[in-house]
Motif scaffolding. Structure first.
Motif, short mmCIF file in Angstrom:
data_model
loop_
_atom_site.label_atom_id
_atom_site.label_comp_id
_atom_site.label_asym_id
_atom_site.label_seq_id
_atom_site.Cartn_x
_atom_site.Cartn_y
_atom_site.Cartn_z
N VAL A 1 88.01 -82.83 -23.40
CA VAL A 1 88.93 -83.59 -24.20
C VAL A 1 89.87 -82.82 -24.95
O VAL A 1 91.14 -82.86 -25.27
CB VAL A 1 88.07 -84.43 -24.86
N HIS A 2 89.25 -81.57 -25.68
CA HIS A 2 90.06 -80.92 -26.66
C HIS A 2 91.10 -80.02 -25.95
O HIS A 2 92.32 -80.20 -26.45
CB HIS A 2 89.06 -79.79 -27.33
N LEU A 3 90.96 -79.68 -24.66
CA LEU A 3 91.84 -78.93 -23.93
C LEU A 3 93.01 -79.86 -23.53
O LEU A 3 94.19 -79.58 -23.63
CB LEU A 3 91.30 -78.46 -22.68
N ASP A 4 92.88 -81.23 -23.10
CA ASP A 4 93.69 -82.32 -22.88
C ASP A 4 94.40 -82.45 -23.88
O ASP A 4 95.78 -82.77 -23.83
CB ASP A 4 93.01 -83.51 -22.40
N ARG A 5 93.86 -82.63 -25.31
CA ARG A 5 94.57 -83.06 -26.34
C ARG A 5 95.72 -82.02 -26.69
O ARG A 5 96.66 -81.96 -27.16
CB ARG A 5 93.77 -83.28 -27.67
N LEU A 6 95.20 -80.57 -26.78
CA LEU A 6 96.02 -79.46 -27.03
C LEU A 6 97.30 -79.66 -26.21
O LEU A 6 98.17 -79.01 -26.35
CB LEU A 6 95.35 -78.26 -26.99
N ALA A 7 97.00 -79.69 -24.78
CA ALA A 7 98.02 -79.96 -23.82
C ALA A 7 99.11 -80.88 -24.18
O ALA A 7 100.27 -80.53 -24.03
CB ALA A 7 97.15 -79.91 -22.31
N GLU A 8 98.63 -82.32 -24.64
CA GLU A 8 99.24 -83.24 -25.09
C GLU A 8 100.19 -82.85 -25.96
O GLU A 8 101.46 -83.35 -26.02
CB GLU A 8 98.69 -84.56 -25.17
N ARG A 9 99.72 -82.01 -26.79
CA ARG A 9 100.57 -81.57 -28.16
C ARG A 9 101.70 -80.49 -27.95
O ARG A 9 102.29 -79.89 -28.85
CB ARG A 9 99.63 -80.82 -29.23
N GLY A 10 101.45 -79.94 -26.51
CA GLY A 10 102.58 -78.84 -26.13
C GLY A 10 101.98 -77.57 -26.76
O GLY A 10 102.84 -76.69 -26.94
N GLU A 11 100.56 -77.24 -27.02
CA GLU A 11 100.24 -76.03 -27.82
C GLU A 11 100.29 -74.92 -26.81
O GLU A 11 100.07 -74.87 -25.51
CB GLU A 11 98.71 -76.19 -28.18
N PRO A 12 100.90 -73.76 -27.34
CA PRO A 12 101.19 -72.48 -26.47
C PRO A 12 99.93 -72.23 -25.77
O PRO A 12 98.94 -72.05 -26.43
CB PRO A 12 101.72 -71.51 -27.55
N ALA A 13 99.90 -71.62 -24.49
CA ALA A 13 98.80 -71.32 -23.90
C ALA A 13 97.95 -70.24 -24.50
O ALA A 13 96.68 -70.25 -24.59
CB ALA A 13 98.99 -70.99 -22.53
N GLU A 14 98.67 -69.18 -25.15
CA GLU A 14 98.06 -68.22 -25.67
C GLU A 14 97.30 -68.74 -27.03
O GLU A 14 96.54 -67.76 -27.52
CB GLU A 14 99.05 -67.12 -25.99
N LEU A 15 97.54 -69.68 -27.58
CA LEU A 15 96.91 -70.20 -28.79
C LEU A 15 95.79 -71.04 -28.54
O LEU A 15 94.62 -71.19 -29.24
CB LEU A 15 97.83 -71.09 -29.73
N VAL A 16 95.77 -71.45 -27.46
CA VAL A 16 94.47 -72.27 -26.86
C VAL A 16 93.05 -71.86 -27.18
O VAL A 16 92.22 -72.33 -27.75
CB VAL A 16 94.58 -72.96 -25.63
N PRO A 17 92.83 -70.30 -26.59
CA PRO A 17 91.48 -69.88 -26.82
C PRO A 17 91.24 -69.73 -28.30
O PRO A 17 90.07 -69.80 -28.63
CB PRO A 17 91.84 -68.49 -26.28
#
Length: 211
Positions: A108-124
């Motif tokens: 769910v966290h990954l899905d929400r970060l993707a919905e927010r358009g979070e840059p891939a390099e910041l997700v980790p």
């Protein structure tokens, strides 16, 4: 009392604050509760720093102290402020503090970060901070340098840094993975009421001197 809602980016802290404020008003509890987050406590610099955030946490603590004299409480939510920062704020020894960690499962966290358009390099980094917050909720000795580095010099880290897990270190954890925003707000309001009644973990003023 200072009622801190903590959590990583994407778990619903700001949404929870907004829905909780609406419920306070609808249930006529707004005479007992005020809500705030970092940007409501003063101007936000162009490049916010950890030290600035911690100074704003102190501002929230002082606001809670002022409200206490009026018989009110402050719900401080919307920002990734860890429990340890609130407890180390210079004036935190003068107010009761309760903390609620909003958490979600990894998918769910990954899905929400993707919905927010979070840059891939910041997700980790967001995932690592979420994992740290889970550990911090039960163990004050888990990597304290995650918040003590580059800190505001007035912070009182000695209140908890170096402590081992124990019954005096406790907070409420709420899994919001499968809750609608309105449900999260309602759960936060219920937690506020329980904390004020002493039915949820609370760090009483001066707790560190007695632990």
């Amino acid at each position: 009392m200072l009622l801190l809602v903590s959590g990583a980016s994407g778990v619903g802290k700001t949404t929870a604050r907004l829905h909780a404020r609406h419920l306070f008003e609808r249930r006529r509890l707004d005479a007992r509760y005020e809500t705030a987050e970092l940007f409501t406590l003063g101007p936000v610099p162009a490049v916010p720093t950890i030290a600035w955030r911690q100074e704003q946490v102190e501002a929230a603590v002082r606001r809670a102290i002022a409200l206490e004299s009026e018989g009110k409480h402050l719900l401080f939510a919307g920002d990734p402020v860890p429990l340890g920062e609130a407890l180390a704020a210079p004036s935190a020894d003068r107010i009761d503090i309760a903390a609620c960690l909003l958490d979600v499962d990894e998918e769910v966290h990954l899905d929400r970060l993707a919905e927010r358009g979070e840059p891939a390099e910041l997700v980790p980094l967001h995932q690592a901070f979420a994992a740290w917050l889970r550990a911090h909720a039960v163990d004050p000795g888990h990597l304290p340098e995650a918040v003590t580095g580059d800190a505001w010099q007035a912070m009182r880290w000695e209140r908890w840094v170096g402590r081992s897990p124990g019954p005096e270190w406790a907070m409420t954890v709420l899994d919001t993975s499968h809750l609608a925003p309105q449900q999260v707000g309602a759960e936060v309001v219920r937690w506020c009421e329980r904390a004020v009644r002493g039915e949820a973990p609370v760090f009483r003023a001066g707790w560190f001197a007695r632990g």
